[in-house]
Design an enzyme around this catalytic site. Structure first.
Site, PDB file in Angstrom:
ATOM      1  N   ARG A 124      51.517  17.854 -89.161  1.00 41.09           N
ATOM      2  CA  ARG A 124      51.077  18.309 -87.845  1.00 41.09           C
ATOM      3  C   ARG A 124      51.047  19.832 -87.743  1.00 41.09           C
ATOM      4  O   ARG A 124      50.105  20.401 -87.187  1.00 41.09           O
ATOM      5  CB  ARG A 124      51.995  17.722 -86.760  1.00 41.09           C
ATOM      6  N   ASP A 176      31.624  47.464 -68.408  1.00 40.51           N
ATOM      7  CA  ASP A 176      32.321  46.251 -67.988  1.00 40.51           C
ATOM      8  C   ASP A 176      31.603  45.544 -66.841  1.00 40.51           C
ATOM      9  O   ASP A 176      31.397  46.115 -65.774  1.00 40.51           O
ATOM     10  CB  ASP A 176      33.747  46.597 -67.564  1.00 40.51           C
ATOM     11  N   LYS A 231      43.214  38.706 -75.620  1.00 39.35           N
ATOM     12  CA  LYS A 231      43.395  37.432 -74.910  1.00 39.35           C
ATOM     13  C   LYS A 231      43.641  36.319 -75.918  1.00 39.35           C
ATOM     14  O   LYS A 231      42.849  35.398 -76.095  1.00 39.35           O
ATOM     15  CB  LYS A 231      42.170  37.134 -74.045  1.00 39.35           C
ATOM     16  N   LYS A 270      41.671  51.706 -68.446  1.00 41.37           N
ATOM     17  CA  LYS A 270      40.968  50.746 -67.603  1.00 41.37           C
ATOM     18  C   LYS A 270      41.172  51.115 -66.135  1.00 41.37           C
ATOM     19  O   LYS A 270      41.727  52.176 -65.821  1.00 41.37           O
ATOM     20  CB  LYS A 270      41.462  49.335 -67.922  1.00 41.37           C
TER      21      LYS A 270
END
Length: 309
Positions: A126, A248, A161, A193
């Site tokens: 797994r 942006d 992200k 930003k």
């Protein structure tokens, strides 16, 4: 960590083809160390106090062979990580990779063959699949965005992200899909930003003064990027002499005007709502980069199975 570094030079696969370190190996010891840690955490999380399902079979010395198979078409990523998983669970397990990271694959292709203690194979199954499926999902999605650029020069880049704790693995998968990594963390480059700009306004200093101060205090190799949302902000960033201007959430027409205004004086990055359908249009405008959060933040796991033979 040394033993895992040595693994980079020991991995082999069928047909005696060399395992391509350029496409599979981490580019730094820092990246390798993070990957090593996340694998340890993943195994601890999955194995717990032991595999009681296998223990009830009472076959501790049984030997088995298993194959990992792609159940859809796409691009593979995670072979290198899968090898590390296998080596941690049981160094005696034979691991043979039939494909290399970054390779295009078809539905039904065999990816890996394993041979060794059956309990070990079931114990690693797994965790190995989780890495392979997530990374291959990222690589496949990235490849779709890269292909959508078409004949244009634009480079597809990722963002921060990523899944918490898995940034190095997520960004490795982006590279395997043909994409390029944006900054790895907050120390990688200066990126101002909207919230930074608000702080600048409250500081009493001008935008240009902050950029000049950054130039004086940082190494010459450190890039400075500024996020802009309109042409006025583009003009301000251009006047300050930044290295990269991010456009942006602008419309196509706004981006065209911005690229014309910048006129090659610095690099241009487009960001915000960059869906697969929009990529050809945005790339045609002439931006240098398109950053896409969807490469890593909302990925569909790639379908891979492991079966004993």
């Amino acid at each position: 960590m040394k033993k895992h570094t040595e693994l980079l030079f020991k991995i082999t696969h069928y047909n005696n083809n060399p395992y391509s370190l350029m496409h599979t190996a981490p580019h730094s010891s820092i990246e390798l160390n993070y990957i090593d840690q996340i694998i340890d955490l993943a195994l601890e999380e999955d194995l717990g106090l032991g595999d009681i399902s296998t223990s009830v079979l009472n076959v501790p010395q049984a030997t088995a062979q298993a194959e990992l198979t792609a159940k859809e078409a796409g691009f593979i990523s995670g072979i290198f990580v899968a090898q590390l998983v296998a080596s941690k669970v049981d160094p005696e397990v034979q691991f043979e990779a039939l494909v290399t990271d970054g390779s295009p694959i078809s539905k039904g292709d065999l990816l890996i063959r394993l041979k060794g203690n059956a309990t070990s194979l079931l114990g690693m199954e797994r965790t190995m699949l989780n890495f392979l499926q997530r990374m291959s999902g990222i690589a496949t999605t990235t490849a779709q965005y890269v292909q959508a650029v078409g004949p244009h020069k634009t480079v597809i880049v990722d963002t921060r992200k990523t899944a918490p704790g898995m940034r190095y693995i997520d960004k490795m998968a982006v590279r395997h899909g043909g994409g390029t990594n944006h900054r790895i963390d907050l120390s990688s480059m200066v990126m101002l930003k909207d919230n930074h700009v608000r702080l600048i306004q409250e500081s009493g200093k001008s935008f240009e003064q902050i950029i000049e101060q950054a130039r004086r205090s940082l190494p010459l190799s450190t890039r400075i990027e500024v996020e802009t949302t309109n042409l006025k902000e583009v003009e301000r960033a251009l006047k300050a002499g930044v290295d990269v201007i991010m456009l942006d959430n602008m419309t196509l027409e706004e981006m065209k005007q911005a690229v014309s205004l910048i006129n090659g004086e610095c690099m241009v990055e487009a960001s915000g709502n960059m869906t697969l359908d929009r990529i050809p249009q945005v790339a045609a405008i002439g931006v240098d980069y398109i950053s896409v959060g969807a490469l890593t933040h909302s990925i569909k796991a790639f379908d891979i199975s492991m079966n004993f033979i």
